[in-house]
Design a protein around this motif. Structure first.
Motif, PDB file in Angstrom:
ATOM      1  N   ASP A  58     -10.015   7.739  -8.659  1.00 20.00           N
ATOM      2  CA  ASP A  58      -8.632   7.514  -8.208  1.00 20.00           C
ATOM      3  C   ASP A  58      -7.838   8.778  -8.519  1.00 20.00           C
ATOM      4  O   ASP A  58      -8.055   9.414  -9.548  1.00 20.00           O
ATOM      5  N   ASN A  59      -6.938   9.147  -7.626  1.00 25.02           N
ATOM      6  CA  ASN A  59      -6.143  10.359  -7.877  1.00 25.02           C
ATOM      7  C   ASN A  59      -4.849  10.044  -8.637  1.00 25.02           C
ATOM      8  O   ASN A  59      -4.032  10.926  -8.854  1.00 25.02           O
ATOM      9  N   PHE A 114      -3.070  -1.021  -8.752  1.00 27.75           N
ATOM     10  CA  PHE A 114      -3.336  -1.986  -7.687  1.00 27.75           C
ATOM     11  C   PHE A 114      -4.706  -2.625  -7.903  1.00 27.75           C
ATOM     12  O   PHE A 114      -5.674  -1.935  -8.187  1.00 27.75           O
ATOM     13  N   GLY A 115      -4.775  -3.943  -7.690  1.00 29.98           N
ATOM     14  CA  GLY A 115      -6.094  -4.572  -7.696  1.00 29.98           C
ATOM     15  C   GLY A 115      -6.230  -5.719  -8.664  1.00 29.98           C
ATOM     16  O   GLY A 115      -6.708  -5.551  -9.780  1.00 29.98           O
ATOM     17  N   LEU A 162     -13.108  -3.519  -8.350  1.00 31.41           N
ATOM     18  CA  LEU A 162     -14.321  -3.586  -7.514  1.00 31.41           C
ATOM     19  C   LEU A 162     -15.515  -2.976  -8.256  1.00 31.41           C
ATOM     20  O   LEU A 162     -16.617  -3.534  -8.248  1.00 31.41           O
ATOM     21  N   ASN A 202     -11.338   0.952  -0.708  1.00 32.43           N
ATOM     22  CA  ASN A 202     -10.219   0.140  -0.207  1.00 32.43           C
ATOM     23  C   ASN A 202      -8.959   1.009  -0.307  1.00 32.43           C
ATOM     24  O   ASN A 202      -8.242   0.972  -1.304  1.00 32.43           O
ATOM     25  N   THR A 257      -8.621  -6.522  -1.224  1.00 29.02           N
ATOM     26  CA  THR A 257      -9.400  -6.620  -2.469  1.00 29.02           C
ATOM     27  C   THR A 257     -10.239  -7.894  -2.429  1.00 29.02           C
ATOM     28  O   THR A 257     -11.415  -7.893  -2.806  1.00 29.02           O
ATOM     29  N   PHE A 283       0.835  -1.190   0.000  1.00 26.26           N
ATOM     30  CA  PHE A 283       0.000   0.000   0.000  1.00 26.26           C
ATOM     31  C   PHE A 283       0.868   1.237   0.000  1.00 26.26           C
ATOM     32  O   PHE A 283       1.998   1.215   0.473  1.00 26.26           O
ATOM     33  N   GLY A 315     -10.899   5.051  -4.815  1.00 25.74           N
ATOM     34  CA  GLY A 315      -9.558   4.441  -4.812  1.00 25.74           C
ATOM     35  C   GLY A 315      -9.621   3.185  -5.660  1.00 25.74           C
ATOM     36  O   GLY A 315      -9.290   2.091  -5.212  1.00 25.74           O
ATOM     37  N   CYS A 316     -10.048   3.371  -6.921  1.00 28.12           N
ATOM     38  CA  CYS A 316     -10.427   2.199  -7.745  1.00 28.12           C
ATOM     39  C   CYS A 316      -9.234   1.375  -8.216  1.00 28.12           C
ATOM     40  O   CYS A 316      -9.402   0.213  -8.567  1.00 28.12           O
ATOM     41  N   GLY A 317      -8.026   1.958  -8.253  1.00 31.58           N
ATOM     42  CA  GLY A 317      -6.876   1.198  -8.773  1.00 31.58           C
ATOM     43  C   GLY A 317      -7.186   0.645 -10.149  1.00 31.58           C
ATOM     44  O   GLY A 317      -7.558   1.389 -11.069  1.00 31.58           O
TER      45      GLY A 317
END
Ligand SMILES: C[S@@+](CC[C@H](N)C(=O)[O-])C[C@H]1O[C@@H](n2cnc3c(N)ncnc32)[C@H](O)[C@@H]1O
Length: 285
Positions: free
Chosen positions: A182-183, A131-132, A166, A221, A139, A41, A160-162
């Motif tokens: 997501d940023n 990520f993910g 999800l 997440n 996840t 993370f 924070g969808c990566g």
């Protein structure tokens, strides 16, 4: 044909530019892992990266001239690198073959090339820079939770969808609309690409401050400090009676989360290893 492998540690903030440069030189594959071998993370609130130092391995065709590398790598301050030869192998094919479907309730996440014959809800996703993939416990717990819900027609926010995993799962499970936030620009690009590959329609945003609609379900997440800092905003975006799922927090951080979300009635907590998934509903004011 054999292959030339160049490996080195590098600051993660340089990865995007460096990868573009390696592609210009004809790299066949680039793989990234945490240089310290365990960070997954991000650690800073506003950091866009999953770890600070990355170990990068680049594979070039054997006829590539490594003499041009120092000029390129020096520009990125990379002084230490290892160059070796690898025997003939289809690296991309081998890597993809090593990835098999993963099942979470009735959701199956499998690599894009994989022909899935199951009747499960299938998400096709290759590991990438975002990520993910379902491998991380947080996840995995979020996917398990989603697979048990009736999401038909629901408005879902994936904060924070990566990779978008999800939100894509929610849409495949019947959600009426899904917003991915997501940023990190690279994550948003990957999420869009994954949504298109999976033939689901989603909206994308770089910040939740830009949203002006309510949601029936919010799933986030991310790390504790982000979840705490955005507690009021997320609570505001959730409709009364709506459900919120927070993960990416450690067991000892439970109290910090529940204190920050004073308008939420927390009902259920799952855990895997040291990670938590906390689920609650927005109470009437
Ligand atoms: C742990 S990953 C989760 C990815 C995916 N949702 C999953 O469950 O596997 C957290 C994501 O949150 C994003 N992120 C971190 N801080 C953020 C912020 N303030 N606003 C939006 N996204 C943020 C990161 O860029 C990263 O993609």
């Amino acid at each position: 044909m054999s292959w030339l492998r160049v490996s080195f540690p590098v600051d993660s903030c340089l990865i995007e530019r460096l990868t573009a440069e390696l592609q210009r030189l004809g790299v066949v594959s680039v793989s990234l892992s945490s240089a310290d071998g365990n960070a997954v993370f991000e650690t800073n609130l506003d950091s866009e990266l999953l770890w600070d130092r990355t170990f990068l391995q680049a594979i070039f065709p054997v006829n590539f001239n490594p003499a041009i590398l120092p000029d390129v790598l020096d520009q990125f301050g990379i002084k230490q690198r290892r160059v070796d030869f690898l025997p003939e192998q289809d690296w991309i094919g081998e890597w993809q073959k090593s990835l098999l479907p993963n099942t979470f309730g009735h959701i199956s996440v499998c690599p894009r090339h994989y022909t899935e014959t199951t009747t499960q809800t299938v998400i096709k996703l290759d590991p990438g820079l975002a990520f993910g993939t379902g491998e991380h416990p947080t996840t995995a717990m979020c996917l398990q939770w989603l697979s048990k819900q009736n999401l038909i027609g629901k408005r879902v926010l994936d904060f924070g969808c990566g990779s978008g995993i999800l939100g894509i799962a929610a849409k495949k499970l019947g959600a009426g609309s899904v917003v991915l936030v997501d940023n990190d620009r690279l994550s948003l690009e990957t999420a869009l690409e994954n949504a298109q590959f999976n033939q689901v329609e989603v909206s994308l945003e770089s910040s939740i401050s830009k949203l002006n609609q309510e949601f029936d379900v919010i799933i986030a997440n991310i790390l504790l400090n982000v979840l705490v800092n955005y507690a009021d905003r997320l609570s505001e975006l959730l409709m009364v009676g709506g459900e919120i799922v927070l993960s990416g927090v450690l067991r000892e951080q439970y109290a910090a989360i529940t204190c920050a979300y004073s308008g939420i009635e927390f009902q259920q907590t799952d855990w895997q290893d040291e990670w938590l998934l906390i689920h609650g509903c927005k109470a009437r004011a």
